[in-house]
Scaffold this motif. Structure first.
Motif, short mmCIF file in Angstrom:
data_model
loop_
_atom_site.label_atom_id
_atom_site.label_comp_id
_atom_site.label_asym_id
_atom_site.label_seq_id
_atom_site.Cartn_x
_atom_site.Cartn_y
_atom_site.Cartn_z
N TYR A 18 -180.76 20.95 -44.68
CA TYR A 18 -181.21 20.47 -43.39
C TYR A 18 -180.74 19.05 -43.07
O TYR A 18 -180.65 18.68 -41.91
N LEU A 19 -180.44 18.26 -44.11
CA LEU A 19 -180.00 16.90 -43.82
C LEU A 19 -178.48 16.76 -43.79
O LEU A 19 -177.96 15.80 -43.24
N LEU A 20 -177.78 17.76 -44.37
CA LEU A 20 -176.32 17.63 -44.49
C LEU A 20 -175.62 17.33 -43.15
O LEU A 20 -174.86 16.37 -43.06
N PRO A 21 -175.88 18.14 -42.09
CA PRO A 21 -175.16 17.88 -40.84
C PRO A 21 -175.41 16.47 -40.29
O PRO A 21 -174.49 15.82 -39.82
N VAL A 22 -176.67 16.03 -40.36
CA VAL A 22 -176.98 14.70 -39.85
C VAL A 22 -176.26 13.64 -40.69
O VAL A 22 -175.69 12.67 -40.16
N VAL A 24 -173.45 14.05 -42.31
CA VAL A 24 -172.02 14.10 -42.01
C VAL A 24 -171.71 13.28 -40.75
O VAL A 24 -170.73 12.53 -40.71
N VAL A 25 -172.56 13.41 -39.73
CA VAL A 25 -172.32 12.65 -38.49
C VAL A 25 -172.32 11.16 -38.78
O VAL A 25 -171.41 10.43 -38.35
N MET A 28 -169.27 10.11 -40.93
CA MET A 28 -168.03 10.11 -40.16
C MET A 28 -167.97 8.94 -39.19
O MET A 28 -166.92 8.33 -38.99
N ARG A 39 -165.04 14.54 -45.18
CA ARG A 39 -166.16 14.15 -44.32
C ARG A 39 -167.45 14.01 -45.11
O ARG A 39 -168.42 13.42 -44.66
N LEU A 40 -167.46 14.61 -46.31
CA LEU A 40 -168.67 14.54 -47.13
C LEU A 40 -168.80 13.19 -47.82
O LEU A 40 -169.89 12.80 -48.21
#
Lengths: 270, 282
Positions: A18-22, A24-25, A28, A39-40
């Protein structure tokens, strides 16, 4: 601890997913376009240039201002008009009230976009395109059924004897509503404000049609425009997305107890 | 007191009922959306829907976005609710984190997910590379595109189900499960025969809310695939948008809108009826 290890494992996986996408933003957004690392990977050196560019070029600050005006206007109308309509719905039990309730529940299900053609041509005829009041009235109308539903469930739980005592003292309907009911509505109003506020802040479909001039863009339209223009500069686009979601994440973390309460109020059938 | 209804009813009259009537009328016309030449053509727009393969694809996709998302959201949401409801340190963190994506606009979430699923330097492909797998162009194929949109939507809104089930679970008296445990029921048996039947009101709310949400899915499709490649990932709502906004076929778009309106009403009423019957029997 030992017996519950699998719970911790599942919890850890959930939090990660659940936190990965946030994450990544944000990672980046703090790297320059030329940084070709995954990007990780967290930036080896924090780079603020993307944010500088976003604040200079994207009009995101103006968009945040526009979104604030639109959200505030929508919330005020939804609270005032919604609580007003909910009062007779909760207090009068007859065929008319029941039919209005069914109608309201029906409107709640309607996908707003399904009648965009009719709404758009009406907005054109009343010169409401590119105006705050145009988008506010549309958002407020589609938010209204939900707030009427929340308020009428809540008012139904306020004892009738309070109304009757006030009327015995000679208060009219309006005074009873303003002096007896309204002061009770604080908790449900918090829920309505938060849920409607987030909904309007994030709205995209109707804004696309109503707010066509760049100066009138709200946050979602501005992010979309920035992503459209920054095809190559995805790090810049990430910074734009970060600026757009930071305010709402901060508000959520500060008020998360009230958000969850609001979600509960809206789901429990009255 | 009836006057209290007036402002709300006026707003609904002007911004819901009138536009609905107008959309219904336009759906019977040939019109580009702005000229004064609006020509009544009867049900030709609806007849054209039947022969439109892109419409058919959008219709099937909409059913997938609606029903598969609802299933996934309820399974994930139920799992999270059971986890958070059981006693262990850190259950509060899970609740806060799983509910978090609901705060973020579906449109922006779609863009964020593009960073994960894009072919070139996408996070998922980076992770696959760790296992020595070749990168996959996830969004270049309509079928995987539809799967990814469904997954993203389910992931983003599962928190709603979690909260609904959490409330339901906390309303179940602990004695029931304790009694079952004394009678020697396993955890699964007690969940299947006690918890689940008592949660039917929560399940009803959760299923209907998510069905409606999934069937009118719009925002993340626009940002993830914009309906592409070649119209393969459109939902009915994004297909309507493309026909109206880009192709200026207002009459045809209206017909899609009216169709979707009745589809959602039908599904909502049917789902409600299905669960109401179960509640009586159960």
């Amino acid at each position: 601890m030992k017996k519950n290890w699998w719970k911790y494992l599942i919890a850890a996986v959930l939090v990660l997913i659940y936190l990965l996408p946030v994450y990544v933003v944000f990672a980046m957004s703090l790297k320059p376009m030329t940084d070709m690392s995954s990007r990780l990977r967290f930036p080896s050196e924090i780079y603020w240039g993307n944010f500088e560019k976003v604040f200079r070029n994207s009009g995101i600050l103006r968009a945040i201002g526009n979104s604030l005006i639109i959200t505030a206007g929508t919330v005020i109308i939804v609270v005032a008009v919604g609580s007003l309509a909910a009062y007779p719905m909760a207090r009068i039990q007859n065929r008319l009230s029941r039919n209005i309730k069914i109608f309201i529940m029906g409107v709640m299900m309607i996908p707003g976009m399904s009648m965009v053609v009719g709404i758009y041509s009406m907005l054109v005829s009343i010169h409401a395109l590119n105006t705050y009041w145009g988008i506010i009235l549309v958002s407020a109308t589609f938010g209204l059924p939900f707030s009427i539903y929340m308020y009428s469930n809540f008012i139904a739980s306020v004892p009738r004897s309070l109304d009757e005592a006030a009327q015995m003292d000679g208060a009219g309907v309006v005074r009873t509503f303003v002096e007896i009911i309204v002061p009770q509505l604080k908790p449900v109003t918090v829920s309505v404000i938060l849920l409607q506020g987030v909904g309007t802040w994030n709205e995209y479909g109707y804004s696309l049609y109503v707010l066509q001039r760049t100066e009138m863009y709200n946050v979602t339209l501005t992010v979309k425009q920035y992503f459209g223009e920054a095809v190559r500069d995805l790090n810049g686009a990430a910074a734009c997305a970060a600026v757009a979601i930071i305010p709402i994440i901060v508000i959520y973390l500060l008020l998360q107890k009230y958000f969850v309460q609001g979600a509960l109020d809206s789901s429990v059938k009255g | 007191m009836y006057l209290f209804y007036l402002p709300a009813m006026l707003m609904l009259l002007f911004f819901v009922i009138r536009p609905f009537g107008e959309t219904l009328y336009i759906s019977l016309c040939k019109w580009n959306g702005y000229s004064s030449a609006k020509k009544l053509i009867g049900f030709k727009n609806y007849a054209a829907l039947l022969g439109d393969r892109r419409f058919y694809t959008a219709f099937v996709n909409t059913l997938i976005y609606g029903f598969v998302s609802t299933l996934l959201q309820n399974v994930i949401g139920m799992g999270c609710a059971l986890l958070v409801n059981s006693r262990f340190k850190g259950n509060g963190i899970v609740r806060v984190v799983v509910y978090l994506p609901i705060m973020i606009s579906g449109l922006i979430m779609g863009y964020i997910m593009y960073f994960i699923f894009s072919y070139d330097r996408g996070v998922l492909n980076d992770i696959l590379a760790l296992f020595g797998r070749a990168p996959v162009d996830w969004l270049a194929d309509g079928r995987t595109g539809v799967c990814i949109i469904t997954l993203v939507n389910s992931w983003q809104y599962a928190g709603n189900c979690m909260v609904i089930y959490l409330a339901g679970l906390q309303n179940i008296p602990k004695v029931y499960q304790e009694a079952a445990a004394i009678d020697g029921a396993s955890g699964w048996q007690s969940f299947r025969n006690i918890t689940l039947p008592l949660l039917i009101p929560s399940i009803t709310t959760s299923v209907i809310v998510n069905l409606i949400g999934g069937l009118k899915l719009f925002d993340p499709i626009i940002s993830l695939t914009n309906g592409g490649p070649n119209y393969q990932t459109h939902s009915l709502m994004t297909y309507l948008n493309s026909q109206y906004f880009l192709k200026e076929k207002a009459g045809y778009a209206s017909a899609i809108g009216i169709f979707t309106f009745f589809l959602i009403m039908l599904v909502a009423v049917a789902a409600n009826g299905y669960f109401e019957k179960r509640m009586v029997d159960g």
